[in-house]
Design an enzyme around this catalytic site. Structure first.
Site, mmCIF file in Angstrom:
data_model
loop_
_atom_site.group_PDB
_atom_site.id
_atom_site.type_symbol
_atom_site.label_atom_id
_atom_site.label_comp_id
_atom_site.label_asym_id
_atom_site.label_seq_id
_atom_site.Cartn_x
_atom_site.Cartn_y
_atom_site.Cartn_z
ATOM 1 N N HIS A 168 0.848 -1.207 0.000
ATOM 2 C CA HIS A 168 0.000 0.000 0.000
ATOM 3 C C HIS A 168 0.884 1.259 0.000
ATOM 4 O O HIS A 168 0.879 2.038 0.967
ATOM 5 C CB HIS A 168 -0.864 -0.070 1.267
ATOM 6 N N GLU A 272 -0.895 1.260 -5.287
ATOM 7 C CA GLU A 272 -0.672 0.046 -4.509
ATOM 8 C C GLU A 272 -0.737 -1.174 -5.420
ATOM 9 O O GLU A 272 -1.713 -1.340 -6.169
ATOM 10 C CB GLU A 272 -1.765 -0.051 -3.444
HETATM 11 O O1 TA6 Z 1 -5.993 2.534 -0.429
HETATM 12 C C1 TA6 Z 1 -7.339 2.488 -0.480
HETATM 13 C C2 TA6 Z 1 -7.977 2.421 0.901
HETATM 14 O O2 TA6 Z 1 -8.698 1.233 1.033
HETATM 15 C C3 TA6 Z 1 -8.860 3.658 1.070
HETATM 16 O O3 TA6 Z 1 -10.214 3.293 0.978
HETATM 17 C C4 TA6 Z 1 -8.468 4.206 2.433
HETATM 18 O O4 TA6 Z 1 -9.279 3.649 3.432
HETATM 19 C C5 TA6 Z 1 -7.009 3.763 2.522
HETATM 20 O O5 TA6 Z 1 -7.018 2.448 1.983
HETATM 21 C C6 TA6 Z 1 -6.396 3.898 3.874
HETATM 22 O O6 TA6 Z 1 -6.828 2.870 4.724
HETATM 23 P P1 TA6 Z 1 -6.320 2.927 6.268
HETATM 24 O O7 TA6 Z 1 -6.953 1.749 6.919
HETATM 25 O O8 TA6 Z 1 -4.841 2.857 6.225
HETATM 26 O O9 TA6 Z 1 -6.794 4.258 6.783
#
Ligand code: TA6
Length: 299
Positions: A168, A272
């Site tokens: 990510h 990601e």
């Molecule tokens: O990267 C996409 C995602 O799923 C977004 O929807 C947002 O929630 C992000 O990940 C961050 O997630 P986190 O749990 O790290 O706040």
């Protein structure tokens, strides 16, 4: 300086990082980087003579059990909210566990290779019974003029398991409103914040004009982030990955993130690489899968 049973190469030190969490500091002839054992998460990477590639929020939390907002969190064994609901951590549990440093080596040219390992503990088995007790994750970080991340998932158990996984990665950008992301032209994506749950990207590069949260599916394409403000391109190569997620929270969502400065959305972009949703992995007994991504700054 913290102790480790491993003999570390000259360019690697283990110390107490933010929040006192164990942190590997890398200062080699080729790059500077920081890697936390917490989540096996690289939080900083800059090639010598180049700019920082990764974004790290000033308000990132460095606490046991919490995800670090920035760098390249390791998402496993599910992506996003767990389908069974709130009591299971979003994006799985790998990013909030302390991993073991399995090896740290330095090659003659100064390239540093770190391998971190995660194996199931009782809580992980309770959170993810489908995975059994015999899986092993290894996250191999190769720190040279480029950053290579290889997430290996091994199924040492008697039955296949389905899992989702992603690197990510939070990229540092000069101004998201000036950035163009190439590589996903004409590609289908899933989203929960637009008028349709499944759409197809247009023929040009992606430009950002609002909250963007998209899972591009059935794509093995490499990508480029063109950043005219930082006067650079970031090349993203990938293999073993059939999905690419693109995320910027923009203004409103940023204000809801407690571990994020409200205007930090301007300076970051998540791209990601992984395997999720219809591109989730099914790993047979005795097999392993490697998702690999190589990040390189071109000026
Ligand atoms: O990267 C996409 C995602 O799923 C977004 O929807 C947002 O929630 C992000 O990940 C961050 O997630 P986190 O749990 O790290 O706040």
């Amino acid at each position: 300086m913290m102790k480790t049973a491993l003999k570390l190469p000259r360019s690697v030190q283990l110390d107490a990082g933010r929040g006192g969490l164990p942190r590997l500091e890398i200062a080699s002839p080729l790059a500077r980087a920081q890697v936390y054992l917490h989540g096996a998460q690289i939080t900083q990477f800059a090639p010598t003579g180049g700019g920082a590639i990764l974004f790290e929020s000033e308000r990132a939390r460095f606490e046991p059990g919490k995800a670090i907002r920035g760098g390249a969190p390791v998402i496993f064994p599910w992506f996003g909210p767990h389908p069974e609901g709130e009591d299971k951590p979003a994006h799985g549990f790998a990013r909030t566990r302390e991993w073991t440093l399995e090896s740290a080596t330095e090659e003659d040219d100064g390239t540093v290779v770190l391998v971190l390992r995660l194996e199931p503990d009782e809580e992980a088995v309770a959170l993810w019974p489908e995975g059994g007790r015999a899986w092993t994750l290894r996250h191999r970080l190769t720190l040279g003029t480029a950053l290579t991340m290889e997430l290996e998932i091994e199924n040492g158990g008697p039955a296949p398991f389905r899992c989702e996984e992603a690197l990510h990665t939070y990229f540092r950008v000069g101004d998201i409103r000036e950035v163009a992301l190439h590589g996903l032209e004409e590609t289908e994506y899933l989203t929960v914040i637009e008028d349709q749950p499944r759409k197809r990207e247009g023929s040009g590069p992606i430009r950002f004009t609002g909250e963007t949260d998209r899972i591009y599916v059935n794509t093995e394409a490499n990508l480029s982030i063109l950043d005219p403000v930082l006067h650079r391109r970031i090349e993203i190569e990938k293999s073993g990955s059939r999905a690419t997620v693109v995320w910027n929270p923009w203004i409103a969502k940023s204000q809801r993130l407690t571990d994020f400065v409200p205007d930090e959305w301007i300076g970051m972009l998540c791209v990601e690489t992984g395997n999720l949703r219809e591109n989730a992995l099914v790993i047979p007994p005795g097999e392993r899968h490697v998702t690999r991504t190589v990040l390189r700054e071109e000026v």
